[in-house]
Every structure is written in structure tokens, then in C-alpha cells.
Design a protein around this motif. Structure first.
Motif, PDB file in Angstrom:
ATOM      1  N   ILE A  25      -7.753   6.709  -6.859  1.00 41.08           N
ATOM      2  CA  ILE A  25      -7.505   6.504  -5.437  1.00 41.08           C
ATOM      3  C   ILE A  25      -7.145   7.850  -4.812  1.00 41.08           C
ATOM      4  N   PRO A  26      -7.813   8.247  -3.726  1.00 44.10           N
ATOM      5  CA  PRO A  26      -7.466   9.510  -3.057  1.00 44.10           C
ATOM      6  C   PRO A  26      -6.035   9.463  -2.505  1.00 44.10           C
ATOM      7  N   PHE A  34      -3.787   5.340   4.902  1.00 41.39           N
ATOM      8  CA  PHE A  34      -4.883   4.836   5.725  1.00 41.39           C
ATOM      9  C   PHE A  34      -4.955   3.312   5.635  1.00 41.39           C
ATOM     10  N   CYS A  35      -4.869   2.789   4.426  1.00 41.06           N
ATOM     11  CA  CYS A  35      -4.963   1.344   4.221  1.00 41.06           C
ATOM     12  C   CYS A  35      -3.778   0.627   4.873  1.00 41.06           C
ATOM     13  N   TYR A  65      -4.393   0.494   8.577  1.00 44.66           N
ATOM     14  CA  TYR A  65      -5.415  -0.511   8.860  1.00 44.66           C
ATOM     15  C   TYR A  65      -4.805  -1.914   8.804  1.00 44.66           C
ATOM     16  N   TRP A 107      -4.861  10.213   0.360  1.00 43.67           N
ATOM     17  CA  TRP A 107      -4.762   9.755   1.737  1.00 43.67           C
ATOM     18  C   TRP A 107      -4.968   8.242   1.870  1.00 43.67           C
ATOM     19  N   TYR A 108      -5.515   7.612   0.861  1.00 41.84           N
ATOM     20  CA  TYR A 108      -5.920   6.214   0.988  1.00 41.84           C
ATOM     21  C   TYR A 108      -4.770   5.241   1.238  1.00 41.84           C
ATOM     22  N   ASP A 155       0.824  -1.210   0.000  1.00 41.29           N
ATOM     23  CA  ASP A 155       0.000   0.000   0.000  1.00 41.29           C
ATOM     24  C   ASP A 155       0.859   1.262   0.000  1.00 41.29           C
TER      25      ASP A 155
END
Length: 70
Positions: free
Chosen positions: A34-35, A41-42, A45, A37-38, A23
């Protein structure tokens, strides 16, 4: 099979943590949907899930002591 531990949670946790690296290096590119920030964040997670999978588990039932009161 009492007393044996499974390596499965550790293997899955390692794979999940490796996906976090994917990621972070994943380049969305100029035309990506895809933003920005994603990926971070991913990855966060994924590392959280890996940490949960590595938590020690207890075989004791909560609220019950091992010694019976008689």
C-alpha cells in the motif's frame, strides 16, 4: 408509510465514517504494498461518502413549484 424516515442512510454513513478511522490507524508496515499516501486518501474519500449520505433529501421535483398556476 408517508412521513417516516429511514435510519438506514445514517447507519451506513456511520459505518463508512468508522471505516475512515480504520484507514487512518491501518499500518502498512515495512513490507506493505500500500502506498504511503493511500490511507489518508481513502479516509478522506470515506468521510466524503459519509457526508453525502447524511445530506438532507428533498421530495420536491426540481423546477416545479408546489402551487399550480391556473
Amino acid at each position: 408509510m408517508r412521513g417516516r424516515t429511514s435510519n438506514a442512510p445514517r447507519v451506513v454513513a456511520a459505518g463508512w465514517a468508522a471505516h475512515a478511522l480504520f484507514d487512518l490507524v491501518h499500518d502498512g508496515g515495512q513490507h506493505s504494498r500500500i502506498p504511503d499516501w493511500y490511507p489518508a486518501f481513502c479516509a478522506g474519500y470515506d468521510l466524503g461518502v459519509a457526508a453525502i449520505l447524511l445530506r438532507p433529501t428533498s421530495t420536491a421535483t426540481p423546477g416545479l413549484s408546489s402551487a399550480s398556476s391556473s
